[in-house]
Design a protein around this motif. Sequence first.
Motif, PDB file in Angstrom:
ATOM      1  N   MET A   1       0.807  -1.203   0.000  1.00  0.00           N
ATOM      2  CA  MET A   1       0.000   0.000   0.000  1.00  0.00           C
ATOM      3  C   MET A   1       0.850   1.266   0.000  1.00  0.00           C
ATOM      4  SD  MET A   1      -3.131  -0.176  -0.378  1.00  0.00           S
ATOM      5  CE  MET A   1      -4.630   0.357   0.292  1.00  0.00           C
ATOM      6  N   ASN A   2       2.076   1.215   0.480  1.00  0.00           N
ATOM      7  CA  ASN A   2       2.914   2.412   0.520  1.00  0.00           C
ATOM      8  C   ASN A   2       3.156   2.995  -0.860  1.00  0.00           C
ATOM      9  OD1 ASN A   2       3.145   2.564   3.261  1.00  0.00           O
ATOM     10  ND2 ASN A   2       5.046   1.393   3.341  1.00  0.00           N
ATOM     11  N   THR A   3       3.157   2.162  -1.896  1.00  0.00           N
ATOM     12  CA  THR A   3       3.420   2.670  -3.240  1.00  0.00           C
ATOM     13  C   THR A   3       2.239   3.461  -3.790  1.00  0.00           C
ATOM     14  OG1 THR A   3       2.640   0.605  -4.215  1.00  0.00           O
ATOM     15  CG2 THR A   3       5.014   0.807  -3.823  1.00  0.00           C
ATOM     16  N   LEU A   4       1.091   3.394  -3.143  1.00  0.00           N
ATOM     17  CA  LEU A   4      -0.081   4.136  -3.610  1.00  0.00           C
ATOM     18  C   LEU A   4      -0.188   5.527  -3.002  1.00  0.00           C
ATOM     19  CD1 LEU A   4      -2.803   1.347  -3.574  1.00  0.00           C
ATOM     20  CD2 LEU A   4      -1.548   2.228  -5.519  1.00  0.00           C
ATOM     21  N   LYS A   5       0.639   5.853  -2.037  1.00  0.00           N
ATOM     22  CA  LYS A   5       0.508   7.124  -1.331  1.00  0.00           C
ATOM     23  C   LYS A   5       0.788   8.338  -2.204  1.00  0.00           C
ATOM     24  CE  LYS A   5       1.135   5.399   3.278  1.00  0.00           C
ATOM     25  NZ  LYS A   5       1.909   5.398   4.487  1.00  0.00           N
ATOM     26  N   ASN A   6       1.764   8.281  -3.037  1.00  0.00           N
ATOM     27  CA  ASN A   6       2.077   9.388  -3.945  1.00  0.00           C
ATOM     28  C   ASN A   6       2.406   8.761  -5.288  1.00  0.00           C
ATOM     29  OD1 ASN A   6       2.817  11.703  -5.248  1.00  0.00           O
ATOM     30  ND2 ASN A   6       4.496  12.218  -3.886  1.00  0.00           N
ATOM     31  N   HIS A   7       1.368   8.416  -6.034  1.00  0.00           N
ATOM     32  CA  HIS A   7       1.523   7.651  -7.257  1.00  0.00           C
ATOM     33  C   HIS A   7       0.732   8.321  -8.382  1.00  0.00           C
ATOM     34  CE1 HIS A   7       2.157   3.961  -9.586  1.00  0.00           C
ATOM     35  NE2 HIS A   7       0.917   4.111 -10.002  1.00  0.00           N
ATOM     36  N   VAL A   8       1.400   8.580  -9.506  1.00  0.00           N
ATOM     37  CA  VAL A   8       0.763   9.220 -10.655  1.00  0.00           C
ATOM     38  C   VAL A   8       1.003   8.359 -11.883  1.00  0.00           C
ATOM     39  CG1 VAL A   8       0.775  11.258 -12.145  1.00  0.00           C
ATOM     40  CG2 VAL A   8       1.157  11.513  -9.699  1.00  0.00           C
ATOM     41  N   GLN A   9      -0.056   8.140 -12.666  1.00  0.00           N
ATOM     42  CA  GLN A   9       0.057   7.486 -13.964  1.00  0.00           C
ATOM     43  C   GLN A   9      -0.661   8.371 -14.972  1.00  0.00           C
ATOM     44  OE1 GLN A   9      -1.732   3.611 -13.163  1.00  0.00           O
ATOM     45  NE2 GLN A   9       0.282   2.681 -13.382  1.00  0.00           N
ATOM     46  N   LEU A  10       0.024   8.680 -16.060  1.00  0.00           N
ATOM     47  CA  LEU A  10      -0.551   9.520 -17.100  1.00  0.00           C
ATOM     48  C   LEU A  10      -0.286   8.915 -18.467  1.00  0.00           C
ATOM     49  CD1 LEU A  10       0.690  13.037 -15.929  1.00  0.00           C
ATOM     50  CD2 LEU A  10      -1.626  12.128 -15.692  1.00  0.00           C
ATOM     51  N   ILE A  11      -1.255   9.043 -19.355  1.00  0.00           N
ATOM     52  CA  ILE A  11      -1.062   8.726 -20.766  1.00  0.00           C
ATOM     53  C   ILE A  11      -1.451   9.979 -21.528  1.00  0.00           C
ATOM     54  CG2 ILE A  11      -1.812   7.362 -22.741  1.00  0.00           C
ATOM     55  CD1 ILE A  11      -2.377   5.063 -20.801  1.00  0.00           C
ATOM     56  N   GLY A  12      -0.529  10.463 -22.343  1.00  0.00           N
ATOM     57  CA  GLY A  12      -0.815  11.681 -23.087  1.00  0.00           C
ATOM     58  C   GLY A  12       0.191  11.912 -24.188  1.00  0.00           C
ATOM     59  N   ASN A  13       0.079  13.076 -24.800  1.00  0.00           N
ATOM     60  CA  ASN A  13       0.966  13.448 -25.897  1.00  0.00           C
ATOM     61  C   ASN A  13       1.906  14.563 -25.468  1.00  0.00           C
ATOM     62  OD1 ASN A  13      -1.760  12.499 -27.243  1.00  0.00           O
ATOM     63  ND2 ASN A  13      -0.085  12.063 -28.638  1.00  0.00           N
ATOM     64  N   VAL A  14       3.139  14.458 -25.915  1.00  0.00           N
ATOM     65  CA  VAL A  14       4.161  15.444 -25.580  1.00  0.00           C
ATOM     66  C   VAL A  14       3.864  16.733 -26.337  1.00  0.00           C
ATOM     67  CG1 VAL A  14       6.640  15.925 -25.652  1.00  0.00           C
ATOM     68  CG2 VAL A  14       5.833  13.610 -25.177  1.00  0.00           C
ATOM     69  N   GLY A  15       3.872  17.855 -25.602  1.00  0.00           N
ATOM     70  CA  GLY A  15       3.474  19.131 -26.183  1.00  0.00           C
ATOM     71  C   GLY A  15       4.560  19.846 -26.959  1.00  0.00           C
ATOM     72  N   GLN A  16       5.814  19.660 -26.567  1.00  0.00           N
ATOM     73  CA  GLN A  16       6.930  20.290 -27.273  1.00  0.00           C
ATOM     74  C   GLN A  16       8.156  19.415 -27.091  1.00  0.00           C
ATOM     75  OE1 GLN A  16       7.265  24.130 -25.477  1.00  0.00           O
ATOM     76  NE2 GLN A  16       7.719  23.344 -23.463  1.00  0.00           N
ATOM     77  N   GLU A  17       9.198  19.691 -27.849  1.00  0.00           N
ATOM     78  CA  GLU A  17      10.412  18.889 -27.728  1.00  0.00           C
ATOM     79  C   GLU A  17      10.910  18.922 -26.283  1.00  0.00           C
ATOM     80  OE1 GLU A  17      11.875  16.878 -29.992  1.00  0.00           O
ATOM     81  OE2 GLU A  17      10.203  17.378 -31.303  1.00  0.00           O
ATOM     82  N   PRO A  18      11.252  17.762 -25.721  1.00  0.00           N
ATOM     83  CA  PRO A  18      11.764  17.738 -24.343  1.00  0.00           C
ATOM     84  C   PRO A  18      13.061  18.532 -24.219  1.00  0.00           C
ATOM     85  CG  PRO A  18      11.165  15.534 -25.069  1.00  0.00           C
ATOM     86  CD  PRO A  18      11.100  16.425 -26.275  1.00  0.00           C
ATOM     87  N   GLN A  19      13.243  19.167 -23.073  1.00  0.00           N
ATOM     88  CA  GLN A  19      14.479  19.884 -22.771  1.00  0.00           C
ATOM     89  C   GLN A  19      15.380  18.947 -21.966  1.00  0.00           C
ATOM     90  OE1 GLN A  19      12.970  23.235 -20.581  1.00  0.00           O
ATOM     91  NE2 GLN A  19      12.850  24.496 -22.417  1.00  0.00           N
ATOM     92  N   ILE A  20      16.567  18.699 -22.481  1.00  0.00           N
ATOM     93  CA  ILE A  20      17.518  17.808 -21.823  1.00  0.00           C
ATOM     94  C   ILE A  20      18.665  18.650 -21.290  1.00  0.00           C
ATOM     95  CG2 ILE A  20      19.013  15.796 -22.068  1.00  0.00           C
ATOM     96  CD1 ILE A  20      16.008  15.236 -22.625  1.00  0.00           C
ATOM     97  N   THR A  21      19.005  18.446 -20.014  1.00  0.00           N
ATOM     98  CA  THR A  21      20.116  19.164 -19.399  1.00  0.00           C
ATOM     99  C   THR A  21      21.116  18.154 -18.874  1.00  0.00           C
ATOM    100  OG1 THR A  21      18.598  20.926 -18.722  1.00  0.00           O
ATOM    101  CG2 THR A  21      20.744  20.853 -17.635  1.00  0.00           C
ATOM    102  N   ASN A  22      22.395  18.349 -19.233  1.00  0.00           N
ATOM    103  CA  ASN A  22      23.479  17.532 -18.695  1.00  0.00           C
ATOM    104  C   ASN A  22      24.066  18.268 -17.502  1.00  0.00           C
ATOM    105  OD1 ASN A  22      23.537  15.360 -20.709  1.00  0.00           O
ATOM    106  ND2 ASN A  22      24.104  16.997 -22.108  1.00  0.00           N
ATOM    107  N   LEU A  23      23.957  17.682 -16.330  1.00  0.00           N
ATOM    108  CA  LEU A  23      24.458  18.306 -15.112  1.00  0.00           C
ATOM    109  C   LEU A  23      25.950  18.054 -14.943  1.00  0.00           C
ATOM    110  CD1 LEU A  23      21.479  17.345 -12.792  1.00  0.00           C
ATOM    111  CD2 LEU A  23      21.809  19.460 -14.084  1.00  0.00           C
ATOM    112  N   GLU A  24      26.579  18.864 -14.105  1.00  0.00           N
ATOM    113  CA  GLU A  24      28.030  18.751 -13.889  1.00  0.00           C
ATOM    114  C   GLU A  24      28.436  17.389 -13.340  1.00  0.00           C
ATOM    115  OE1 GLU A  24      29.540  21.972 -11.552  1.00  0.00           O
ATOM    116  OE2 GLU A  24      28.659  23.489 -12.862  1.00  0.00           O
ATOM    117  N   ASN A  25      27.551  16.766 -12.560  1.00  0.00           N
ATOM    118  CA  ASN A  25      27.880  15.467 -11.967  1.00  0.00           C
ATOM    119  C   ASN A  25      27.691  14.308 -12.944  1.00  0.00           C
ATOM    120  OD1 ASN A  25      25.115  15.227 -12.109  1.00  0.00           O
ATOM    121  ND2 ASN A  25      24.781  15.115  -9.899  1.00  0.00           N
ATOM    122  N   GLY A  26      27.364  14.619 -14.211  1.00  0.00           N
ATOM    123  CA  GLY A  26      27.204  13.590 -15.230  1.00  0.00           C
ATOM    124  C   GLY A  26      25.775  13.103 -15.392  1.00  0.00           C
TER     125      GLY A  26
END
Length: 114
Positions: A1-26
């Motif tokens: 039951m603990n996995t249901l406490k803060n659980h989101v499932q969504l099916i949808g379409n991506v609105g714009q190109e995803p923004q990818i960021t490479n952080l300093e830690n890799g």
Amino acid sequence: MNTLKNHVQLIGNVGQEPQITNLENGKKVARLSIATNEHYKNNDGEKVQATEWHTVVAWGKTAEIIENYVGKGKEIAIMGKLRTRTYTNNDGNQRYVTEVEASEILLLGNKSDN
């Protein structure tokens, strides 16, 4: 039951190109918006479509999958949890942002999509 406490499932379409960021830690982080649609009939019997927009953040391997396979318009399913963060804007006002932190992603639709 603990996995249901803060659980989101969504099916949808991506609105714009995803923004990818490479952080300093890799590590990589991906940010994208997903539109989910609900269809129903109003009191007059007319078909209505309501669209909700969700901000999604993904880290590590999930971000790499998004970088390599997800583009604008692609239908995806995500599973994760809600995260709320605060920041202070340029005017000194405190703002709150709620995002879906994706832990899993499933690519949907045809292979020719994207």
